[in-house]
Design a protein around this motif. Structure first.
Motif, PDB file in Angstrom:
ATOM      1  N   GLN A   1       0.810  -1.219   0.000  1.00 19.54           N
ATOM      2  CA  GLN A   1       0.000   0.000   0.000  1.00 19.54           C
ATOM      3  C   GLN A   1       0.846   1.273   0.000  1.00 19.54           C
ATOM      4  N   ASN A   2       1.913   1.311   0.798  1.00 17.65           N
ATOM      5  CA  ASN A   2       2.627   2.590   0.916  1.00 17.65           C
ATOM      6  C   ASN A   2       3.744   2.785  -0.102  1.00 17.65           C
ATOM      7  N   LEU A   3       4.097   1.731  -0.828  1.00 16.45           N
ATOM      8  CA  LEU A   3       5.201   1.818  -1.776  1.00 16.45           C
ATOM      9  C   LEU A   3       4.974   2.895  -2.835  1.00 16.45           C
TER      10      LEU A   3
ATOM     11  N   VAL B   1       4.509  -7.198  -0.512  1.00 18.57           N
ATOM     12  CA  VAL B   1       4.751  -6.691  -1.862  1.00 18.57           C
ATOM     13  C   VAL B   1       4.622  -7.829  -2.868  1.00 18.57           C
ATOM     14  N   ASP B   2       4.245  -7.480  -4.089  1.00 14.96           N
ATOM     15  CA  ASP B   2       4.171  -8.473  -5.156  1.00 14.96           C
ATOM     16  C   ASP B   2       5.317  -8.252  -6.139  1.00 14.96           C
ATOM     17  N   ALA B   3       5.342  -9.045  -7.200  1.00 13.59           N
ATOM     18  CA  ALA B   3       6.443  -8.973  -8.168  1.00 13.59           C
ATOM     19  C   ALA B   3       6.519  -7.603  -8.826  1.00 13.59           C
ATOM     20  N   ALA B   4       5.365  -7.004  -9.098  1.00 18.30           N
ATOM     21  CA  ALA B   4       5.355  -5.672  -9.712  1.00 18.30           C
ATOM     22  C   ALA B   4       5.934  -4.626  -8.753  1.00 18.30           C
ATOM     23  N   ASP B   5       5.624  -4.772  -7.461  1.00 15.84           N
ATOM     24  CA  ASP B   5       6.181  -3.857  -6.460  1.00 15.84           C
ATOM     25  C   ASP B   5       7.706  -3.985  -6.402  1.00 15.84           C
TER      26      ASP B   5
ATOM     27  N   GLN C   1       9.691  -4.984  -8.745  1.00 13.67           N
ATOM     28  CA  GLN C   1      10.274  -4.397  -9.952  1.00 13.67           C
ATOM     29  C   GLN C   1      10.252  -2.877  -9.874  1.00 13.67           C
ATOM     30  N   HIS C   2       9.202  -2.325  -9.284  1.00 14.94           N
ATOM     31  CA  HIS C   2       9.118  -0.869  -9.109  1.00 14.94           C
ATOM     32  C   HIS C   2      10.293  -0.359  -8.279  1.00 14.94           C
ATOM     33  N   LEU C   3      10.660  -1.103  -7.226  1.00 14.56           N
ATOM     34  CA  LEU C   3      11.797  -0.707  -6.404  1.00 14.56           C
ATOM     35  C   LEU C   3      13.089  -0.727  -7.223  1.00 14.56           C
ATOM     36  N   ARG C   4      13.236  -1.717  -8.073  1.00  8.86           N
ATOM     37  CA  ARG C   4      14.422  -1.764  -8.938  1.00  8.86           C
ATOM     38  C   ARG C   4      14.431  -0.590  -9.909  1.00  8.86           C
TER      39      ARG C   4
ATOM     40  N   ASP D   1      19.988 -22.635  -0.378  1.00 12.29           N
ATOM     41  CA  ASP D   1      20.024 -22.287  -1.796  1.00 12.29           C
ATOM     42  C   ASP D   1      19.814 -20.792  -2.007  1.00 12.29           C
ATOM     43  N   TYR D   2      20.466 -20.261  -3.012  1.00  6.60           N
ATOM     44  CA  TYR D   2      20.386 -18.827  -3.308  1.00  6.60           C
ATOM     45  C   TYR D   2      18.954 -18.418  -3.641  1.00  6.60           C
ATOM     46  N   SER D   3      18.509 -17.301  -3.058  1.00  3.56           N
ATOM     47  CA  SER D   3      17.196 -16.726  -3.375  1.00  3.56           C
ATOM     48  C   SER D   3      17.387 -15.259  -3.717  1.00  3.56           C
ATOM     49  N   SER D   4      16.892 -14.844  -4.859  1.00  6.38           N
ATOM     50  CA  SER D   4      17.032 -13.450  -5.280  1.00  6.38           C
ATOM     51  C   SER D   4      16.001 -12.544  -4.621  1.00  6.38           C
ATOM     52  N   VAL D   5      15.071 -13.130  -3.861  1.00  7.11           N
ATOM     53  CA  VAL D   5      14.036 -12.346  -3.191  1.00  7.11           C
ATOM     54  C   VAL D   5      14.023 -12.669  -1.702  1.00  7.11           C
TER      55      VAL D   5
END
Length: 361
Positions: free
Chosen positions: A203-205, A243-247, A249-252, A323-327
């Motif tokens: 919500q606040n992003l 946050v979802d995947a779109a959120d 990506q928005h941060l990136r 194992d490596y996690s990118s998230v």
């Protein structure tokens, strides 16, 4: 993704700031710098990733009652419990042996600890980059100078919005926004490395309050360290703020305009990034329980009863942690979330024992 490829993701402005910080570390803390270089060398092969950080909650005492507190759920059981300084030294010695070069003091609120000086002296800033995460209320100019004098290197000041009224309401304390901003300025004036820390929700992003916080970090020329919402503490079981995947990506995408925006899953010069839980960091609470991170309330063991190295090896036997996690595992990794995090929602007490949380260990 290889380390070399990841470097293209690091904004130039952030690279310059980090390289300046490393040059200073080399001059002022050569032992810490050596461990950092060894860590970065191991990063060239993710299978060899070493430990970099201990998040250490020496106590949960706090002068605030924030809406998103992730430690509030522990306070009833652990109260004002503390490790002895002798126990702290043993933990620090074991962390040093593992190559850890950052000791992050968190609470609660570290600046209410009356024995903070003794604690820092016991940890020993000559062998660790020691940081403090604070709400800033008590961080006056005099306090900032004192922190620098005892060997603190970095201050993370928590700010929730660029709007004072929003931040103050969230923190439950009028005037807390102004004092947090002043705390950043006092820290910089004292020669400390300062940054703003914040938590974003779905919500606040995209809110104006977050936008103003981005502008504030740019104006002050300090990093804005972003954590994503997790369903723990006062937000236990609350899923609508994740946050979802779109959120994500928005941060990136925001890094193009705000290069000092940081997440621990973002790469930095020489380091791949990704969720650091267990592979790169551990969280130790006053009872001695060792958790994968601040937001995964599952105990891998107790450092007062067994060596830190053995506890970390136990965690690395869990595939989801090894194992490596990118998230972020606690807020974004759906498989880990549904399999493990949800077990903490109905637990009779926390932290949940690893034997009850993981299929294999």
């Amino acid at each position: 993704m290889k380390i070399e490829d990841s470097q293209n993701d690091v904004p130039d402005a952030l690279t310059r700031k980090i390289e300046d910080s490393r040059r200073r570390l080399r001059a002022e803390r050569p032992r810490v710098y050596e461990k950092l270089m060894q860590y970065l060398e191991a990063e060239q092969d993710p299978a060899r990733r070493g430990m970099s950080l201990i998040d250490f909650a020496y106590g949960f005492d706090c002068n605030f009652s924030c809406e998103h507190c992730c430690t509030d759920i522990f306070k009833a059981e652990f109260g004002h419990r503390r490790m002895s300084l002798e126990q702290v030294k043993r933990v620090a010695d074991e962390a040093d042996a593992l190559g850890v070069f950052v000791f992050s003091l968190i609470g609660g609120e570290p600046l209410v600890w009356t024995d903070l000086d003794d604690l820092v002296r016991t940890i020993d800033p000559s062998r660790f980059h020691v940081s403090v995460t604070t709400n800033g209320w008590l961080l006056t100019a005099e306090c900032a100078r004192h922190l620098a004098s005892i060997g603190i290197s970095k201050v993370n000041v928590s700010i929730d919005s660029g709007f004072p009224a929003e931040h103050d309401a969230f923190r439950g304390r009028n005037g807390s926004h102004a004092r947090a901003i002043a705390a950043v300025s006092h820290s910089l004036a004292a020669g400390l490395n300062a940054q703003i820390s914040t938590v974003v929700t779905h919500q606040n992003l995209h809110s104006e309050g977050f936008q103003r916080l981005l502008d504030l970090s740019k104006e002050l020329d300090v990093c804005l360290d972003v954590q994503v919402a997790t369903p723990v503490g006062k937000w236990l079981g609350k899923l609508d703020g994740l946050v979802d995947a779109a959120d994500a990506q928005h941060l990136r995408d925001l890094r193009a305009r705000y290069p000092l925006l940081r997440r621990d899953v973002f790469s930095t010069p020489g380091a791949l990034g990704g969720c650091p839980a267990v592979t790169g960091s551990l969280y130790i609470i006053p009872s001695g329980d060792v958790l994968p991170c601040l937001f995964i309330h599952i105990s891998l063991g107790n450092v007062l009863r067994e060596p830190l190295a053995e506890i970390r090896e136990r965690g690395l036997r869990v595939p989801e942690l090894r194992d490596y996690s990118s998230v972020c595992l606690a807020g974004e990794q759906c498989a880990f979330f549904s399999k493990c995090m949800t077990k903490t929602f109905s637990a009779a007490s926390l932290p949940l024992n690893y034997q009850d949380a993981f299929d294999r260990f």
